[in-house]
Design a protein around this motif. Structure first.
Motif, PDB file in Angstrom:
ATOM      1  N   SER A 213       0.649  -1.260  -0.078  1.00 44.38           N
ATOM      2  CA  SER A 213      -0.114   0.020  -0.056  1.00 44.38           C
ATOM      3  C   SER A 213       0.792   1.258   0.037  1.00 44.38           C
ATOM      4  CB  SER A 213      -0.990  -0.022   1.181  1.00 44.38           C
ATOM      5  OG  SER A 213      -1.823  -1.016   1.121  1.00 44.38           O
ATOM      6  N   THR A 244      -5.850 -13.924  -7.994  1.00 43.65           N
ATOM      7  CA  THR A 244      -5.916 -13.613  -6.519  1.00 43.65           C
ATOM      8  C   THR A 244      -5.281 -12.425  -6.378  1.00 43.65           C
ATOM      9  OG1 THR A 244      -5.743 -16.155  -5.652  1.00 43.65           O
ATOM     10  CG2 THR A 244      -4.861 -14.296  -4.448  1.00 43.65           C
ATOM     11  N   GLU A 247      -7.564  -9.734  -7.274  1.00 45.32           N
ATOM     12  CA  GLU A 247      -8.782  -9.428  -6.133  1.00 45.32           C
ATOM     13  C   GLU A 247      -8.330  -8.495  -5.186  1.00 45.32           C
ATOM     14  OE1 GLU A 247     -12.043 -10.004  -6.428  1.00 45.32           O
ATOM     15  OE2 GLU A 247     -11.341 -10.618  -8.588  1.00 45.32           O
ATOM     16  N   TRP A 248      -6.839  -8.724  -4.685  1.00 47.89           N
ATOM     17  CA  TRP A 248      -6.195  -7.931  -3.778  1.00 47.89           C
ATOM     18  C   TRP A 248      -6.371  -6.490  -4.262  1.00 47.89           C
ATOM     19  CZ3 TRP A 248      -2.329  -4.450  -3.426  1.00 47.89           C
ATOM     20  CH2 TRP A 248      -2.004  -4.029  -2.123  1.00 47.89           C
ATOM     21  N   LYS A 250      -8.516  -5.014  -6.411  1.00 44.96           N
ATOM     22  CA  LYS A 250      -9.682  -4.511  -6.400  1.00 44.96           C
ATOM     23  C   LYS A 250     -10.069  -4.098  -4.843  1.00 44.96           C
ATOM     24  CE  LYS A 250     -11.289  -7.243 -10.098  1.00 44.96           C
ATOM     25  NZ  LYS A 250     -12.283  -8.509 -10.568  1.00 44.96           N
ATOM     26  N   ALA A 251      -9.502  -4.904  -3.953  1.00 48.74           N
ATOM     27  CA  ALA A 251      -9.919  -4.605  -2.552  1.00 48.74           C
ATOM     28  C   ALA A 251      -8.950  -3.454  -1.729  1.00 48.74           C
ATOM     29  CB  ALA A 251      -9.681  -5.987  -1.627  1.00 48.74           C
ATOM     30  N   ASN A 252      -7.842  -3.259  -2.337  1.00 48.40           N
ATOM     31  CA  ASN A 252      -7.010  -2.534  -1.595  1.00 48.40           C
ATOM     32  C   ASN A 252      -6.414  -1.319  -2.398  1.00 48.40           C
ATOM     33  OD1 ASN A 252      -5.842  -4.087   0.882  1.00 48.40           O
ATOM     34  ND2 ASN A 252      -6.065  -5.614  -0.633  1.00 48.40           N
ATOM     35  N   ASN A 255     -10.912   0.184  -4.962  1.00 44.26           N
ATOM     36  CA  ASN A 255     -11.735   0.546  -4.275  1.00 44.26           C
ATOM     37  C   ASN A 255     -11.775   1.963  -3.541  1.00 44.26           C
ATOM     38  OD1 ASN A 255      -9.792   0.160  -2.143  1.00 44.26           O
ATOM     39  ND2 ASN A 255     -11.183  -0.582  -0.600  1.00 44.26           N
ATOM     40  N   GLU A 258     -14.029   3.994  -6.269  1.00 42.64           N
ATOM     41  CA  GLU A 258     -15.435   3.857  -6.412  1.00 42.64           C
ATOM     42  C   GLU A 258     -16.525   5.014  -5.890  1.00 42.64           C
ATOM     43  OE1 GLU A 258     -15.838  -0.076  -4.876  1.00 42.64           O
ATOM     44  OE2 GLU A 258     -14.908  -1.308  -6.684  1.00 42.64           O
TER      45      GLU A 258
END
Length: 258
Positions: A213, A244, A247-248, A250-252, A255, A258
């Motif tokens: 991050s 996988t 997906e990380w 997208k989530a971190n 998002n 959005e």
């Protein structure tokens, strides 16, 4: 935070593309990846590749082009990149016998020549690091830094592989900041375990030790255009690993927009 594109280095899926290149690209697009960086084209003609990318809504970020192809097949490589609409050509690797100090002095000359030729065609030339660029010096400077000090930014940009930067004992966030404005492409990967010279595992994003991050925050501030997911070796099926990692992302990361 500035929105950066999310791409995949197709080398991660080299076994899958060897069996079904077009089908693999379809799976990559379905996962949500926005662009791809090639490492070979699977003998697909450039016009067909362009049609396929257009159909799937994938951008051709660029391609990893081996030193032997840069030296012996440069014009064909340029023609392919232009046809598929790719903006970047990247030297991804050097053979062991081409990594000593004297070889690097020659690379400084040839890389500038490659960069000039690519620039004439509207393509940006970049270099992708591993760890060996931090092990050799030219006139007291580690090779990684010497490359970019001696070659003008108009002829050579940075594609930083952040995993290998950390593995080499360098703060990845600080190095991203150091090359701000000259770093359009960032290879985002995760390593687990292993100090310099020891065994490491390349793992899906979020499953390793890199401060992803903060790296992404620094990349945004450094004007990075593309975050490119790459996993050199996958313990799980590679197609599952890149899903996988997406997906990380997208989530971190995604998002936040959005």
């Amino acid at each position: 935070m500035k929105r950066m594109g999310i791409g995949l280095q197709m080398y991660t899926l080299r076994n899958e593309t060897a069996e079904d290149f077009e089908g693999t690209l379809r799976k990559v697009a379905a996962m949500g990846y926005e662009g791809v960086e090639f490492a070979g084209y699977g003998d697909i003609p450039a016009e067909r590749m362009r049609e396929l990318l257009d159909e799937l809504g994938l951008k051709a970020i660029g391609s990893h082009i081996g030193l032997h192809l840069l030296e012996n097949n440069l014009e064909d490589e340029i023609a392919y990149l232009k046809t598929i609409g790719a903006k970047y050509a990247i030297c991804p690797w050097l053979p062991v016998e081409a990594r000593d100090t004297e070889s690097w002095r020659k690379h400084l000359v040839s890389f500038e020549q490659f960069g000039k030729r690519f620039r004439e065609e509207g393509i940006t030339f970049a270099y992708h690091n591993h760890d060996f660029e931090f092990e050799v010096e030219i006139d007291g400077k580690i090779v990684f830094d010497a490359l970019y000090e001696r070659i003008s930014p108009e002829y050579l940009q940075v594609e930083m592989d952040i995993g290998w930067v950390q593995y080499s004992g360098i703060d990845p966030v600080a190095y991203v900041k150091k090359y701000a404005g000259r770093l359009p492409l960032l290879h985002l990967k995760d390593f687990r375990g292993g100090e310099k010279g020891q065994q490491i595992d390349t793992v899906e994003l979020g499953n390793g030790d890199l401060p992803l991050s903060p790296i992404i925050e620094a990349a945004s501030e450094a004007s990075v255009e593309w975050l490119i997911v790459e996993q050199d070796v996958c313990a799980n099926p590679p197609i599952e690993s890149v899903a996988t990692s997406m997906e990380w992302m997208k989530a971190n990361y995604l998002n936040k927009f959005e």
